[in-house]
Design an enzyme around this catalytic site. Sequence first.
Site, PDB file in Angstrom:
ATOM      1  N   GLN A   1      14.190   0.808  -4.048  1.00  0.00           N
ATOM      2  CA  GLN A   1      13.885   1.902  -4.979  1.00  0.00           C
ATOM      3  C   GLN A   1      12.787   2.768  -4.378  1.00  0.00           C
ATOM      4  OE1 GLN A   1      13.723   0.081  -9.259  1.00  0.00           O
ATOM      5  NE2 GLN A   1      13.343  -1.546  -7.800  1.00  0.00           N
TER       6      GLN A   1
ATOM      7  N   VAL B   1      10.767   5.307  -1.935  1.00  0.00           N
ATOM      8  CA  VAL B   1      11.149   6.569  -1.301  1.00  0.00           C
ATOM      9  C   VAL B   1      10.314   6.811  -0.039  1.00  0.00           C
ATOM     10  CG1 VAL B   1      11.983   7.600  -3.453  1.00  0.00           C
ATOM     11  CG2 VAL B   1       9.559   7.812  -2.879  1.00  0.00           C
TER      12      VAL B   1
ATOM     13  N   HIS C   1      16.981   5.424  -4.834  1.00  0.00           N
ATOM     14  CA  HIS C   1      16.244   6.512  -5.491  1.00  0.00           C
ATOM     15  C   HIS C   1      15.927   7.647  -4.511  1.00  0.00           C
ATOM     16  CE1 HIS C   1      14.768   3.738  -9.018  1.00  0.00           C
ATOM     17  NE2 HIS C   1      16.037   4.056  -9.096  1.00  0.00           N
TER      18      HIS C   1
HETATM   19  P1  OAD Z   1       6.607  -0.458 -10.745  1.00  0.00           P
HETATM   20  O1  OAD Z   1       5.313   0.213 -10.548  1.00  0.00           O
HETATM   21  O2  OAD Z   1       7.296  -0.284 -12.044  1.00  0.00           O
HETATM   22  O3  OAD Z   1       6.439  -2.019 -10.512  1.00  0.00           O
HETATM   23  C1  OAD Z   1       5.748  -2.511  -9.395  1.00  0.00           C
HETATM   24  C2  OAD Z   1       5.794  -4.018  -9.443  1.00  0.00           C
HETATM   25  O4  OAD Z   1       5.220  -4.503  -8.257  1.00  0.00           O
HETATM   26  C3  OAD Z   1       5.018  -4.657 -10.599  1.00  0.00           C
HETATM   27  O5  OAD Z   1       5.856  -5.584 -11.268  1.00  0.00           O
HETATM   28  C4  OAD Z   1       3.852  -5.370  -9.917  1.00  0.00           C
HETATM   29  O6  OAD Z   1       3.503  -6.594 -10.572  1.00  0.00           O
HETATM   30  C5  OAD Z   1       4.417  -5.638  -8.558  1.00  0.00           C
HETATM   31  N1  OAD Z   1       3.438  -5.750  -7.462  1.00  0.00           N
HETATM   32  C6  OAD Z   1       2.248  -5.125  -7.323  1.00  0.00           C
HETATM   33  N2  OAD Z   1       1.691  -5.447  -6.143  1.00  0.00           N
HETATM   34  C7  OAD Z   1       2.547  -6.288  -5.516  1.00  0.00           C
HETATM   35  C8  OAD Z   1       2.562  -6.943  -4.256  1.00  0.00           C
HETATM   36  N3  OAD Z   1       1.552  -6.795  -3.385  1.00  0.00           N
HETATM   37  N4  OAD Z   1       3.610  -7.725  -3.942  1.00  0.00           N
HETATM   38  C9  OAD Z   1       4.653  -7.864  -4.807  1.00  0.00           C
HETATM   39  N5  OAD Z   1       4.701  -7.261  -5.999  1.00  0.00           N
HETATM   40  C10 OAD Z   1       3.659  -6.478  -6.356  1.00  0.00           C
HETATM   41  O7  OAD Z   1       7.541   0.005  -9.523  1.00  0.00           O
HETATM   42  P2  OAD Z   1       9.123  -0.077  -9.395  1.00  0.00           P
HETATM   43  O8  OAD Z   1       9.657  -1.283 -10.044  1.00  0.00           O
HETATM   44  O9  OAD Z   1       9.445   0.178  -7.987  1.00  0.00           O
HETATM   45  O10 OAD Z   1      11.490   5.784  -9.735  1.00  0.00           O
HETATM   46  O11 OAD Z   1       9.545   1.198 -10.248  1.00  0.00           O
HETATM   47  C11 OAD Z   1      10.894   1.548 -10.315  1.00  0.00           C
HETATM   48  C12 OAD Z   1      11.035   3.039 -10.299  1.00  0.00           C
HETATM   49  O12 OAD Z   1      10.207   3.594 -11.322  1.00  0.00           O
HETATM   50  C13 OAD Z   1      10.536   3.696  -9.036  1.00  0.00           C
HETATM   51  O13 OAD Z   1      11.534   3.721  -8.025  1.00  0.00           O
HETATM   52  C14 OAD Z   1      10.248   5.079  -9.505  1.00  0.00           C
HETATM   53  C15 OAD Z   1       9.560   4.792 -10.793  1.00  0.00           C
HETATM   54  O14 OAD Z   1       9.632   5.795 -11.766  1.00  0.00           O
HETATM   55  C16 OAD Z   1      11.721   6.936  -9.115  1.00  0.00           C
HETATM   56  O15 OAD Z   1      10.901   7.489  -8.428  1.00  0.00           O
HETATM   57  C17 OAD Z   1      13.077   7.470  -9.372  1.00  0.00           C
END
Ligand code: OAD
Length: 258
Positions: free
Chosen positions: A103, A105, A121
């Site tokens: 997801q 970018v 994405h």
């Molecule tokens: P989120 O910000 O929603 O979630 C990030 C996750 O990473 C959280 O569950 C954290 O607990 C975890 N995390 C933080 N640090 C970490 C580490 N060092 N190792 C492992 N995990 C860690 O991000 P996404 O799930 O990627 O969409 O969000 C999904 C989409 O929402 C993104 O692609 C973006 C956003 O709106 C678009 O840009 C279209």
Amino acid sequence: MPETDPLDSVAGRLAEARHVAVLTGAGVSAESGVATFRDPDGLWAKFSPQELASMDGFLANPQRVLEWYRHRREVIDGVEPNAGHRALAELQRWIPGVTVITQNVDRLHQRAGSRTVLEVHGNLVENRCSVCGDVDAGEPRTGDGPDGLPRCRQCDGLLRPNVVWFGEDLPEDVFGAAEEAASDADVFLSIGTSAEVYPAAGLPLLARRHGAFVVEINPNVTSLSQYVHHSIRMTSGTALPAIVERLVEFRQQSRQPS
Ligand code: OAD
């Protein structure tokens, strides 16, 4: 009976796997210094997704949206892939049937050496015409129209970053390939994602329905946690190198004559 270490258990599953699908989210890039979205210090705690990640927001204030993405491009240009990205690239050297579905970018998987990366994405590197959809893979251009906004070479429409915004469909061919990889996977790893944004968040569930062993790597509980076989509560930069190291040990042991 002593409990099996979860890292060993995942490495053991990987050692047997032919097809592995990996879904990554912003958490995988956190240890490179790229902000996540939904953590307390994440981007959506400071900025409005309606204003900065929707077509309505773009049309209302294209300068502001383009400036925000220009800043995010600068951030990713200034960072390096971390140990988690590198371990995933290494995993693909041991298991050729690894598909990375991201997801993110930021292109950090590709910079770390991963091949077969499905950007569901989109990416921050390319521009896309908001009218004809033509993708401009060159350098991000700014201000070559009379209003100071970047314009399409084909149709003069406004250029926007080639990312998927809220309310938009994912690229059909890329997401179709991601669904296929999830359905075929023996092991599915969901790493560094809050699993809040669909349809990407449905991929681990699809994999599980098709029989995959599903593992989450995330220091925090997510809405996916209750559906996985294993949750590893570590950062990706710590867990992934350890898992790959054990996988390599398993593979080497199995090659030794008994
Ligand atoms: P989120 O910000 O929603 O979630 C990030 C996750 O990473 C959280 O569950 C954290 O607990 C975890 N995390 C933080 N640090 C970490 C580490 N060092 N190792 C492992 N995990 C860690 O991000 P996404 O799930 O990627 O969409 O969000 C999904 C989409 O929402 C993104 O692609 C973006 C956003 O709106 C678009 O840009 C279209």
